[in-house]
Write a protein that holds these residues in place. Sequence first.
Motif, PDB file in Angstrom:
ATOM      1  N   HIS A  39      38.144  23.289  39.838  1.00 33.11           N
ATOM      2  CA  HIS A  39      38.359  24.121  40.854  1.00 33.11           C
ATOM      3  C   HIS A  39      37.155  23.543  41.823  1.00 33.11           C
ATOM      4  O   HIS A  39      37.436  24.100  43.126  1.00 33.11           O
ATOM      5  CB  HIS A  39      38.337  25.733  40.689  1.00 33.11           C
ATOM      6  CG  HIS A  39      39.590  26.048  40.076  1.00 33.11           C
ATOM      7  ND1 HIS A  39      40.755  26.190  40.814  1.00 33.11           N
ATOM      8  CD2 HIS A  39      39.945  26.675  38.898  1.00 33.11           C
ATOM      9  CE1 HIS A  39      41.729  26.754  39.966  1.00 33.11           C
ATOM     10  NE2 HIS A  39      41.090  27.280  39.181  1.00 33.11           N
ATOM     11  N   ARG A  57      42.913  21.411  48.979  1.00 33.20           N
ATOM     12  CA  ARG A  57      43.262  22.915  48.579  1.00 33.20           C
ATOM     13  C   ARG A  57      42.651  23.701  49.255  1.00 33.20           C
ATOM     14  O   ARG A  57      41.475  23.697  50.092  1.00 33.20           O
ATOM     15  CB  ARG A  57      42.286  22.956  47.170  1.00 33.20           C
ATOM     16  CG  ARG A  57      42.822  22.284  45.926  1.00 33.20           C
ATOM     17  CD  ARG A  57      42.134  22.684  44.537  1.00 33.20           C
ATOM     18  NE  ARG A  57      43.004  22.438  43.421  1.00 33.20           N
ATOM     19  CZ  ARG A  57      42.602  21.275  42.801  1.00 33.20           C
ATOM     20  NH1 ARG A  57      41.419  20.640  42.892  1.00 33.20           N
ATOM     21  NH2 ARG A  57      43.329  20.873  41.658  1.00 33.20           N
ATOM     22  N   TYR A 100      41.639  26.686  48.647  1.00 36.94           N
ATOM     23  CA  TYR A 100      40.721  27.588  47.927  1.00 36.94           C
ATOM     24  C   TYR A 100      39.628  26.845  47.261  1.00 36.94           C
ATOM     25  O   TYR A 100      39.769  25.796  47.257  1.00 36.94           O
ATOM     26  CB  TYR A 100      41.614  28.181  46.747  1.00 36.94           C
ATOM     27  CG  TYR A 100      42.312  27.460  45.766  1.00 36.94           C
ATOM     28  CD1 TYR A 100      41.703  27.479  44.414  1.00 36.94           C
ATOM     29  CD2 TYR A 100      43.521  26.641  46.250  1.00 36.94           C
ATOM     30  CE1 TYR A 100      42.186  26.376  43.543  1.00 36.94           C
ATOM     31  CE2 TYR A 100      43.890  25.954  45.003  1.00 36.94           C
ATOM     32  CZ  TYR A 100      43.160  26.003  43.815  1.00 36.94           C
ATOM     33  OH  TYR A 100      43.781  25.000  42.780  1.00 36.94           O
ATOM     34  N   GLU A 130      35.749  27.512  50.863  1.00 37.65           N
ATOM     35  CA  GLU A 130      35.084  28.797  51.283  1.00 37.65           C
ATOM     36  C   GLU A 130      33.793  28.355  51.961  1.00 37.65           C
ATOM     37  O   GLU A 130      33.415  29.263  52.789  1.00 37.65           O
ATOM     38  CB  GLU A 130      34.838  29.741  50.025  1.00 37.65           C
ATOM     39  CG  GLU A 130      36.189  30.140  49.166  1.00 37.65           C
ATOM     40  CD  GLU A 130      36.105  30.756  48.047  1.00 37.65           C
ATOM     41  OE1 GLU A 130      34.860  30.960  47.469  1.00 37.65           O
ATOM     42  OE2 GLU A 130      36.820  31.309  47.341  1.00 37.65           O
ATOM     43  N   LEU A 166      47.535  26.354  47.729  1.00 38.73           N
ATOM     44  CA  LEU A 166      47.214  27.803  47.591  1.00 38.73           C
ATOM     45  C   LEU A 166      46.589  27.660  45.802  1.00 38.73           C
ATOM     46  O   LEU A 166      46.783  26.883  45.150  1.00 38.73           O
ATOM     47  CB  LEU A 166      48.304  28.749  47.787  1.00 38.73           C
ATOM     48  CG  LEU A 166      48.807  28.684  48.947  1.00 38.73           C
ATOM     49  CD1 LEU A 166      49.958  29.757  49.419  1.00 38.73           C
ATOM     50  CD2 LEU A 166      47.600  29.032  50.259  1.00 38.73           C
ATOM     51  N   HIS A 167      46.193  29.015  45.532  1.00 37.20           N
ATOM     52  CA  HIS A 167      45.627  29.169  44.262  1.00 37.20           C
ATOM     53  C   HIS A 167      46.710  28.659  43.137  1.00 37.20           C
ATOM     54  O   HIS A 167      47.966  28.902  43.348  1.00 37.20           O
ATOM     55  CB  HIS A 167      45.504  30.429  43.848  1.00 37.20           C
ATOM     56  CG  HIS A 167      44.066  31.061  44.883  1.00 37.20           C
ATOM     57  ND1 HIS A 167      44.247  31.246  46.280  1.00 37.20           N
ATOM     58  CD2 HIS A 167      43.073  31.636  44.576  1.00 37.20           C
ATOM     59  CE1 HIS A 167      43.320  31.875  46.723  1.00 37.20           C
ATOM     60  NE2 HIS A 167      42.438  31.850  45.842  1.00 37.20           N
ATOM     61  N   LEU A 221      47.537  35.883  44.105  1.00 40.55           N
ATOM     62  CA  LEU A 221      47.849  36.394  45.456  1.00 40.55           C
ATOM     63  C   LEU A 221      49.033  37.354  45.582  1.00 40.55           C
ATOM     64  O   LEU A 221      49.499  37.631  46.550  1.00 40.55           O
ATOM     65  CB  LEU A 221      48.309  35.191  46.472  1.00 40.55           C
ATOM     66  CG  LEU A 221      46.828  34.395  46.702  1.00 40.55           C
ATOM     67  CD1 LEU A 221      47.296  33.191  47.624  1.00 40.55           C
ATOM     68  CD2 LEU A 221      45.763  35.096  47.501  1.00 40.55           C
ATOM     69  N   ARG A 271      41.391  40.388  47.899  1.00 36.75           N
ATOM     70  CA  ARG A 271      40.433  38.955  47.400  1.00 36.75           C
ATOM     71  C   ARG A 271      40.877  38.376  46.397  1.00 36.75           C
ATOM     72  O   ARG A 271      40.176  37.468  45.787  1.00 36.75           O
ATOM     73  CB  ARG A 271      38.954  39.679  47.284  1.00 36.75           C
ATOM     74  CG  ARG A 271      38.272  40.241  48.600  1.00 36.75           C
ATOM     75  CD  ARG A 271      36.710  40.677  48.132  1.00 36.75           C
ATOM     76  NE  ARG A 271      36.243  41.227  49.291  1.00 36.75           N
ATOM     77  CZ  ARG A 271      35.082  41.604  49.362  1.00 36.75           C
ATOM     78  NH1 ARG A 271      34.365  41.850  48.278  1.00 36.75           N
ATOM     79  NH2 ARG A 271      34.452  42.051  50.449  1.00 36.75           N
ATOM     80  N   ASN A 326      38.405  34.455  50.771  1.00 35.97           N
ATOM     81  CA  ASN A 326      39.559  33.294  50.433  1.00 35.97           C
ATOM     82  C   ASN A 326      40.038  32.664  51.806  1.00 35.97           C
ATOM     83  O   ASN A 326      39.419  33.034  52.739  1.00 35.97           O
ATOM     84  CB  ASN A 326      40.591  33.748  49.385  1.00 35.97           C
ATOM     85  CG  ASN A 326      41.074  35.140  50.244  1.00 35.97           C
ATOM     86  OD1 ASN A 326      41.264  35.310  51.384  1.00 35.97           O
ATOM     87  ND2 ASN A 326      41.597  36.105  49.350  1.00 35.97           N
ATOM     88  N   PHE A 327      41.179  32.030  51.597  1.00 37.98           N
ATOM     89  CA  PHE A 327      41.576  31.265  52.967  1.00 37.98           C
ATOM     90  C   PHE A 327      41.961  32.517  54.015  1.00 37.98           C
ATOM     91  O   PHE A 327      42.147  31.960  55.092  1.00 37.98           O
ATOM     92  CB  PHE A 327      42.581  30.367  52.537  1.00 37.98           C
ATOM     93  CG  PHE A 327      44.096  31.158  52.094  1.00 37.98           C
ATOM     94  CD1 PHE A 327      44.902  31.533  53.260  1.00 37.98           C
ATOM     95  CD2 PHE A 327      44.182  31.516  50.945  1.00 37.98           C
ATOM     96  CE1 PHE A 327      46.125  32.327  52.604  1.00 37.98           C
ATOM     97  CE2 PHE A 327      45.328  32.227  50.620  1.00 37.98           C
ATOM     98  CZ  PHE A 327      46.462  32.586  51.382  1.00 37.98           C
TER      99      PHE A 327
END
Length: 525
Positions: A24, A35, A37, A42, A64-65, A110, A206, A410-411
């Motif tokens: 990740h 990404r 995320y 961040e 996204l995630h 999300l 979050r 997060n984004f």
Amino acid sequence: MTTPFHYEPGAARGPVPPPECPAHGLGIGPGGLRRLYGPEAERDPHGLYDKLRAEHGSVAPVLLHGDVPAWLVLGHSENLHMTRTPSQFSRDSRRWRALQDGSVAPDHPLAPIFTWQPICAFADGATHERQRGAVTDSMGRIDTRGVRRHVNRYSNRLVNDFCQEGRVDLVGQFAERLPMMVMCAILGMPEEYNDRMVQAARDMTRGTATAVASNTYVLDALTRLVRRRRREPADDFATWLVEHPAGMNDQEVSEHLRLVLIASYESTVNLIANVLRVVLTDPRFRARLSGGHMTVPEAVEQTLWDEPPFTAVFGRWAVGDTELGGQQIRAGDALIVGIAPANTDPVVRPDLKADMEGNRAHLAFSGGPHECPGQDIGRAIADVGVDALLMRLPDLELAVDETELSWIGNFMGRHLVELPADFAARPPQDDREPPSMGRPNPQRQDWEVQPTVRHTAPTPGRTPGPTPAAAPGATSTGATPTGTAAGEPEHAPAEQSATGRIPQQRGDTPPARLWRAVSRWWSGD
């Protein structure tokens, strides 16, 4: 029609790594897409926006995630077009192709953000108009003068809690608490304000493992409120929604109360924290503010450009195949309103250091029919809260090196973790009960922030024009001008009006030059 997504969500590929997996930490995902995320995104979101803009232009494919593809809209004009054209870009998340084919599971991190609900934020057309009309009409009944009195009172109560200590975390002890205190009062449930409500509201957006439980806690409190207001109407926002001619049922009212509470709370917390951070870390910004060259509302507006409370909003969904920013968008694709990148779009803001005072063209509150209806309430909380804090503690200084400050998020937004500050310890001040939200009291306490209406002398040889408007957020429809107390002549001389309103907590008798500076700042000149 071509697409930059070289795989479809749910296609054969390896399992999604768990959040703690080193994979990740990589900013590049399947298909070479970046990404939105993970640590890299961040740590430096603006750097990521710059890379995406250079690689793809004003609309960029991202992940996204769970490496779910979406489009991040970076351009200012492209974001305006998307938010203002619901016939092409719907808010109904049930259109999302990734949901329809099952590649996005109900327990996705999300999910609390994109799961369809019977509220105006997920509706278009007549349904949106009915529900949004009820929210907007009820917002219009809120007395902004009453809100400011609540903010004054709660701000001073919070300062009283730590003013004798000489040190404070301005995020945890002020920014995170003030908006919830005020919003609970506006909604009609001041008794529900507690640490658990604050924690749940922060946790919901979050994407954490406890977000669903936090959402349940908040919704349960609001459901109880709706049932109580059906039986016992009061002069508050919940009652106004319950009794609105739109005829919302209990679920609709509860869900809209949650929408208003969480959106207002989260955005205002971040706005207050961001303004205070700049005040404590940017000497030029602070000098302009304390020297009378910038009012607090102007400082708030500048922050909305530079560090908006929400960096992005998810999402919009393409109604059919279309084109945006040179990219081919397929029906069912997900799109993200890029608030922060739009605010730094070189087309509309080539010089990021230029002052944006008086310019409200930013997208901090989104745009189009889904633009935030409570933005003036958020501005009022931030304006008066920051002002009241700085009046009580004008000697605030950052207690750590600026490089030690950290963010999480997060984004959709970055949240300052802590903002430790030192100041000279002092005794608490009197904090008396204000009137109810709907019935402003003409009496003013000596600790209250009361921005004045600007008065300007007519230029010789010219016909006097109308009185200039107060600073942004200083008034609201139907409210008595906040620059004059009840019974006070509305056209008193500006200097007399300004100096006569300086609260006692400004301090002992300072030099005349400082008094003049304070007076200029107070009157907004």
